[in-house]
Design a protein around this motif. Structure first.
Motif, PDB file in Angstrom:
ATOM      1  N   TRP A 130     -11.728 -50.102 -24.918  1.00 56.72           N
ATOM      2  CA  TRP A 130     -11.484 -50.091 -26.352  1.00 56.72           C
ATOM      3  C   TRP A 130     -10.548 -51.228 -26.706  1.00 56.72           C
ATOM      4  CZ3 TRP A 130     -13.801 -46.235 -29.403  1.00 56.72           C
ATOM      5  CH2 TRP A 130     -14.486 -45.254 -28.677  1.00 56.72           C
ATOM      6  N   LEU A 131     -10.740 -51.751 -27.905  1.00 56.95           N
ATOM      7  CA  LEU A 131      -9.892 -52.829 -28.407  1.00 56.95           C
ATOM      8  C   LEU A 131      -9.048 -52.287 -29.545  1.00 56.95           C
ATOM      9  CD1 LEU A 131      -9.131 -55.867 -28.549  1.00 56.95           C
ATOM     10  CD2 LEU A 131     -11.013 -56.149 -30.171  1.00 56.95           C
ATOM     11  N   ALA A 132      -7.732 -52.419 -29.407  1.00 54.35           N
ATOM     12  CA  ALA A 132      -6.819 -51.961 -30.459  1.00 54.35           C
ATOM     13  C   ALA A 132      -6.002 -53.144 -30.953  1.00 54.35           C
ATOM     14  CB  ALA A 132      -5.894 -50.862 -29.932  1.00 54.35           C
ATOM     15  N   LEU A 133      -5.873 -53.254 -32.267  1.00 55.77           N
ATOM     16  CA  LEU A 133      -5.043 -54.292 -32.874  1.00 55.77           C
ATOM     17  C   LEU A 133      -3.937 -53.598 -33.650  1.00 55.77           C
ATOM     18  CD1 LEU A 133      -7.888 -56.586 -34.310  1.00 55.77           C
ATOM     19  CD2 LEU A 133      -6.947 -56.509 -31.997  1.00 55.77           C
ATOM     20  N   LEU A 134      -2.685 -53.924 -33.324  1.00 55.37           N
ATOM     21  CA  LEU A 134      -1.555 -53.238 -33.937  1.00 55.37           C
ATOM     22  C   LEU A 134      -0.573 -54.243 -34.511  1.00 55.37           C
ATOM     23  CD1 LEU A 134      -0.673 -50.521 -31.248  1.00 55.37           C
ATOM     24  CD2 LEU A 134      -2.202 -50.324 -33.210  1.00 55.37           C
ATOM     25  N   PRO A 135       0.145 -53.847 -35.557  1.00 58.68           N
ATOM     26  CA  PRO A 135       1.276 -54.660 -36.002  1.00 58.68           C
ATOM     27  C   PRO A 135       2.379 -54.591 -34.959  1.00 58.68           C
ATOM     28  CG  PRO A 135       1.160 -52.618 -37.254  1.00 58.68           C
ATOM     29  CD  PRO A 135      -0.073 -52.674 -36.402  1.00 58.68           C
ATOM     30  N   ASP A 136       3.282 -55.552 -35.009  1.00 59.17           N
ATOM     31  CA  ASP A 136       4.367 -55.588 -34.042  1.00 59.17           C
ATOM     32  C   ASP A 136       5.180 -54.299 -34.167  1.00 59.17           C
ATOM     33  OD1 ASP A 136       6.142 -56.306 -32.166  1.00 59.17           O
ATOM     34  OD2 ASP A 136       7.184 -57.800 -33.392  1.00 59.17           O
ATOM     35  N   LEU A 137       5.311 -53.579 -33.058  1.00 58.67           N
ATOM     36  CA  LEU A 137       5.982 -52.292 -33.082  1.00 58.67           C
ATOM     37  C   LEU A 137       7.483 -52.477 -32.961  1.00 58.67           C
ATOM     38  CD1 LEU A 137       3.532 -50.380 -30.757  1.00 58.67           C
ATOM     39  CD2 LEU A 137       3.619 -50.395 -33.240  1.00 58.67           C
ATOM     40  N   PRO A 138       8.252 -51.860 -33.849  1.00 58.89           N
ATOM     41  CA  PRO A 138       9.704 -52.001 -33.759  1.00 58.89           C
ATOM     42  C   PRO A 138      10.269 -51.292 -32.530  1.00 58.89           C
ATOM     43  CG  PRO A 138       9.093 -50.421 -35.468  1.00 58.89           C
ATOM     44  CD  PRO A 138       7.820 -51.037 -34.964  1.00 58.89           C
ATOM     45  N   THR A 139       9.624 -50.191 -32.110  1.00 54.69           N
ATOM     46  CA  THR A 139      10.120 -49.442 -30.968  1.00 54.69           C
ATOM     47  C   THR A 139       9.599 -50.014 -29.670  1.00 54.69           C
ATOM     48  OG1 THR A 139       8.292 -47.956 -31.421  1.00 54.69           O
ATOM     49  CG2 THR A 139      10.466 -47.226 -32.075  1.00 54.69           C
ATOM     50  N   PRO A 140      10.431 -50.017 -28.647  1.00 54.09           N
ATOM     51  CA  PRO A 140       9.905 -50.365 -27.331  1.00 54.09           C
ATOM     52  C   PRO A 140       8.867 -49.332 -26.910  1.00 54.09           C
ATOM     53  CG  PRO A 140      12.121 -49.481 -27.162  1.00 54.09           C
ATOM     54  CD  PRO A 140      11.849 -49.696 -28.620  1.00 54.09           C
ATOM     55  N   VAL A 141       7.906 -49.754 -26.127  1.00 50.24           N
ATOM     56  CA  VAL A 141       6.750 -48.907 -25.885  1.00 50.24           C
ATOM     57  C   VAL A 141       6.824 -48.132 -24.578  1.00 50.24           C
ATOM     58  CG1 VAL A 141       5.228 -50.289 -27.282  1.00 50.24           C
ATOM     59  CG2 VAL A 141       5.563 -50.851 -24.871  1.00 50.24           C
ATOM     60  N   ALA A 142       7.855 -48.385 -23.776  1.00 49.00           N
ATOM     61  CA  ALA A 142       7.933 -47.663 -22.502  1.00 49.00           C
ATOM     62  C   ALA A 142       8.213 -46.198 -22.799  1.00 49.00           C
ATOM     63  CB  ALA A 142       9.025 -48.250 -21.613  1.00 49.00           C
ATOM     64  N   GLY A 143       7.189 -45.549 -23.318  1.00 50.38           N
ATOM     65  CA  GLY A 143       7.379 -44.259 -23.949  1.00 50.38           C
ATOM     66  C   GLY A 143       7.266 -43.096 -22.989  1.00 50.38           C
ATOM     67  N   THR A 144       6.376 -42.202 -23.308  1.00 51.90           N
ATOM     68  CA  THR A 144       6.325 -40.910 -22.670  1.00 51.90           C
ATOM     69  C   THR A 144       5.724 -40.982 -21.273  1.00 51.90           C
ATOM     70  OG1 THR A 144       4.150 -40.512 -23.607  1.00 51.90           O
ATOM     71  CG2 THR A 144       6.036 -39.870 -24.922  1.00 51.90           C
ATOM     72  N   ASP A 145       4.475 -41.394 -21.234  1.00 48.29           N
ATOM     73  CA  ASP A 145       3.696 -41.140 -20.050  1.00 48.29           C
ATOM     74  C   ASP A 145       3.671 -42.314 -19.078  1.00 48.29           C
ATOM     75  OD1 ASP A 145       1.922 -39.076 -18.885  1.00 48.29           O
ATOM     76  OD2 ASP A 145       0.494 -40.740 -18.919  1.00 48.29           O
TER      77      ASP A 145
END
Lengths: 228, 228
Positions: A95-110
């Motif tokens: 899948w291809l996802a296009l996102l705006p620049d995320l303010p939060t760091p992504v080293a998230g949950t899983d």
DNA sequence: TCCCCTTTTCGTCACTCAGACGATAAACAC
DNA sequence: GTGTTTATCGTCTGAGTGACGAAAAGGGGA
């Protein structure tokens, strides 16, 4: 169903964003074999009762730590070469996802350690499995779709200026675009962007009008780039 | 791999051709449950050691009875809704094939009864499984790709006239195109077609120059149709 | 306050290209 | 030959684009 060959099915994601004037892809470092320690596209197995788009949305939320914010998600393609996974016959729906620049760091949950990596710094042949090829296909798709769809707005926050939108094109295509012609083109293509009515303040230079994405799904005429 | 949910994987084909001025799709009538007696897209299960494109090529050869002649084959998309097949969890990788009109009838080797059906005569909601949606996606893809690729030549024999190529566009898009402007456009787009050097004979009207497909993979400028 | 710098936004001009359509060329039927 | 059919070439006009000038609208510093 026992009479049919059993496959495992995974959902892998090419998540792209523009940050610091660089087109970047979300990668994870694998913590288990095979390809332990190598960079890979985020993804995981599809549940036996789970729909394919649902699996993609779930993985995206898990890896980014965000409950499906703005952005765009579409099926990229399916890769199932018999030898692509040493554990057995695994077919992956990419899948291809296009996102705006995320303010939060992504080293998230899983995820072990998800990181934004500029695509120019992803060494060819360094990704696990056939993810190098999947990433290449995703980049090609994204670059092509900027031409004839308003998808560049998926890289922008809900309200943006023409200059921000131009920066997306310049970054994804790695070209320079004339600000005056670009402005004419964007504001002149019906349904591409709609004025919010307010302007930026506090930046350098003349304040810029704010826009949000318009209702168009295809651009007429298209935003053509030089193909040579 | 026993720890991962087992899926069955199939390859289904949207095979399109232009015959008798109609865009037609290859359909088979199902001889076994589920959907016994209903029309369906040709296809079948992917072997556990078989590559996905190989499965598509094999099914195409089996259904058309031809050893991969001319034409075009590309992946269309993957469909895996949990309830789409009552026999269990089946994910299908759909492929789009564009072929010139085949001189031989296609009720060949393997298929029960394969037939060319004009797409205008395929009743909505009448196909087995979710094949209605897959066919719709295939038609949309084919129509869109005629705009910016030379894929219309895949519907033509190896040597063809400009009028034959125009008939393909008119049939697939269901529009009329001006013969003079179309001729100028086709012969003026670099790499689209190459003159063979010979002409037709015995037809009505002035003999037409024969062309073969050129080396271009994308058309610049594109063959735009009216989108409204 | 007045210049200077930056960025946005509007205009102009030349060129390309697509749509509309006239005109000519080259075959066949009679 | 004449008429019919189809292929191919040309012309004109309006839309769209690239190149670029110029004005508008903010901030910063002397």
């Amino acid at each position: 169903m026992a009479e049919y060959p059993p496959f495992a099915v995974t959902a892998d994601l090419v998540v792209l964003t523009v940050r610091a004037d660089e087109l970047s892809v979300l990668l994870v470092r694998r913590g288990v074999p095979p390809y332990e320690g190598a960079w890979a596209l985020p993804g995981g197995f599809v549940g036996i009762d789970e729909d394919l788009p649902d699996a993609a949305v779930r993985e995206l939320a898990e890896e980014t730590g965000l409950p499906e914010p703005a952005g765009h998600l579409e099926q990229l393609g399916t890769y199932g070469h018999p030898g692509r996974d040493p554990r057995g016959r695994v077919v992956t729906v990419a899948w291809l996802a296009l996102l705006p620049d995320l303010p939060t760091p992504v080293a998230g949950t899983d995820a072990a350690a998800a990181e934004w990596v500029p695509v120019t710094k992803v060494a060819r042949g360094r990704l696990a499995f056939d993810h190098d090829r999947i990433l290449g296909d995703g980049l090609e798709r994204a670059r092509a779709k900027l031409e004839y769809t308003p998808l560049a707005t998926a890289f922008c926050p809900p309200e943006f200026t023409v200059a921000q939108l131009r920066a997306v094109y310049e970054t994804v295509w790695d070209t320079r675009l004339d600000p005056r012609n670009f402005h004419r083109k964007v504001t002149g293509t019906p349904g591409f962007v709609e004025p919010v009515g307010r302007s930026t303040e506090g930046d350098r230079g003349r304040p810029a009008q704010l826009f949000r994405r318009g209702p168009a799904t295809v651009l007429h005429p298209a935003m053509l780039r030089q193909h040579r």
